[in-house]
Write an enzyme that holds these catalytic residues in place. Structure first.
Site, PDB file in Angstrom:
ATOM      1  N   HIS A 179       0.819  -1.214   0.000  1.00 20.28           N
ATOM      2  CA  HIS A 179       0.000   0.000   0.000  1.00 20.28           C
ATOM      3  C   HIS A 179       0.854   1.266   0.000  1.00 20.28           C
ATOM      4  O   HIS A 179       0.317   2.362  -0.210  1.00 20.28           O
ATOM      5  CB  HIS A 179      -0.983  -0.004   1.179  1.00 20.28           C
ATOM      6  N   ASP A 259     -11.715 -10.015  -0.699  1.00 19.31           N
ATOM      7  CA  ASP A 259     -11.751  -9.038   0.375  1.00 19.31           C
ATOM      8  C   ASP A 259     -10.569  -9.154   1.325  1.00 19.31           C
ATOM      9  O   ASP A 259     -10.413  -8.324   2.221  1.00 19.31           O
ATOM     10  CB  ASP A 259     -13.052  -9.185   1.175  1.00 19.31           C
ATOM     11  N   SER A 335       4.394   1.984   8.708  1.00 22.69           N
ATOM     12  CA  SER A 335       3.953   0.878   7.866  1.00 22.69           C
ATOM     13  C   SER A 335       4.986   0.591   6.786  1.00 22.69           C
ATOM     14  O   SER A 335       5.627   1.495   6.246  1.00 22.69           O
ATOM     15  CB  SER A 335       2.597   1.195   7.233  1.00 22.69           C
TER      16      SER A 335
END
Length: 402
Positions: A179, A259, A335
């Protein structure tokens, strides 16, 4: 000048550093050598040039909580081939997609068979968090000074120009979260001209602390209970290296994933030139119950402490085959950090740190109208190890044992 209030913290820490290891009643945890399956690229096709529309998000949202992940259907062989297929973004904007083949892997076996004994896949449930991303007392360490910043294992932590952190896992390779470069639909702004920053102090502005720590501090600090605050006048700077290409698994990209795409929230960056620092080896993630003290460690660049490298360790909580939920205090910016453990390598007869996961970040889960919060790391499974290792080595022969 360091405040007097900081002195008791250092006194406690210094006492801890010199405690003999024989006082520990826990058995010596060892890395278990295991045979790794083979993940090989088969066919590569050109894809349309990305648009680089959105800024990188430093948090992760998912409709699936730990119980949801545990009850999800086990992916089939063909599912895994689809999830482990990957895209490669070059710094010139060229994008390709590569199909892969999987060999020597039984999708119905345990995720990490060498560690299968003694792990039920369950651990204590995480407590409800009362403050965003920090559990009660903030237990993070800010690392400062050349003696620490440039010393392993802290020296393997790097900062991405998109705002995340990463970990050196090769001579010119950085492991981070997917991400940080891809939002699940497209590559983020800055992904094409991605840079990796190495933190160094400005020598002319550094004033040395009057407290001297032993040279083997980094071998012991991972068990320390106290917080270390750096001198306020330590000024830092980054030395930047451009990324040459970026690999992202298709399991993260929402057009192909279900998902539970966060199971594949990892990416590998190849730098344009070697970084000349010691890197940390990859390792297959053992069950949390087999970790020394059930703890994990990682260092990153939390946004609330700009210009500082922040280290933390914490209890590893719930886990699934692909994810590790833990209590590590962290803020956005951390992150992408490599989550690691330090255990005994019986073959080399020495203690060895290995990266066993990627810190995905603070996760919000919307369920039945309420919001739950977790800190989540993506575990390096045998298949992920095989894929990442191939990206680094360029062959599968050097990736058969992990």
């Amino acid at each position: 000048m360091r405040s007097k209030a900081a002195l008791p913290r250092f006194a406690s820490l210094l006492c801890l550093l010199f405690l003999p290891s024989v006082l520990s009643s826990s058995p010596r945890r060892q890395w278990v050598l295991q045979r790794i399956p083979v993940v090989l690229p088969q066919q590569t096709e050109a894809r349309p040039t990305p648009q680089f529309l959105n800024e990188a998000r430093l948090d992760v949202a998912s409709p699936c909580d730990p119980e949801c992940h545990k009850t999800a259907p086990r992916p089939s062989y063909w599912d895994l081939r689809s999830l482990l297929a990957y895209e490669t973004l070059d710094s010139n904007g060229q994008l390709t997609e590569t199909a892969i083949g999987i060999y020597g892997y039984n999708p119905y076996s345990n995720t990490s068979p060498a560690y299968s004994s003694g792990s039920s896949g369950k651990a204590e449930r995480s407590h409800v968090r009362r403050k965003r991303q920090i559990f009660g007392h903030d237990g993070r360490f800010s690392i400062a000074g050349q003696n620490f910043l440039l010393k392993y294992p802290f020296s393997v932590a790097v900062k991405l120009s998109t705002g995340c952190s990463g970990t050196l896992v090769g001579d010119r390779h950085v492991l981070t979260a997917a991400h940080c470069v891809h939002d699940g639909k497209n590559y983020v702004k800055g992904a094409q001209r991605l840079r990796v920053g190495f933190l160094k102090p400005k020598q002319r502005d550094v004033q040395h602390s009057p407290i001297y720590l032993p040279s083997n501090f980094t071998n012991h600090v991972e068990g320390g209970p106290e917080q270390y605050s750096p001198p306020a006048n330590d000024k830092m700077k980054f030395q930047w290296i451009r990324a040459k290409r970026t690999h992202v698994p298709k399991g993260w990209i929402k057009g192909n994933a279900n998902d539970i795409g966060m199971d594949y929230d990892y990416a590998l960056l190849e730098l344009k030139k070697p970084h000349k620092r010691r890197h940390m080896k990859l390792g297959v993630s053992p069950p949390a119950q087999r970790l020394p003290g059930h703890r994990v460690h990682f260092s990153g660049f939390d946004n609330d402490r700009p210009g500082q490298l922040v280290y933390r360790f914490c209890w590893a909580g719930e886990e699934t085959s692909d994810l590790l939920y833990q209590h590590c205090d962290a803020q956005p910016g951390a992150s992408g950090s490599g989550v690691y453990a330090r255990m005994w390598d019986g073959r080399r007869r020495r203690w060895e740190r290995k990266v066993i996961g990627v810190f995905s970040g603070h996760q919000w889960v919307e369920k039945k109208g309420t919001s739950q919060e977790f800190n989540v790391a993506v575990r390096i499974t045998p298949l992920k190890y095989a894929q990442i290792c191939y990206w680094i080595k360029g062959n599968f022969v050097d990736c058969r044992e992990g």
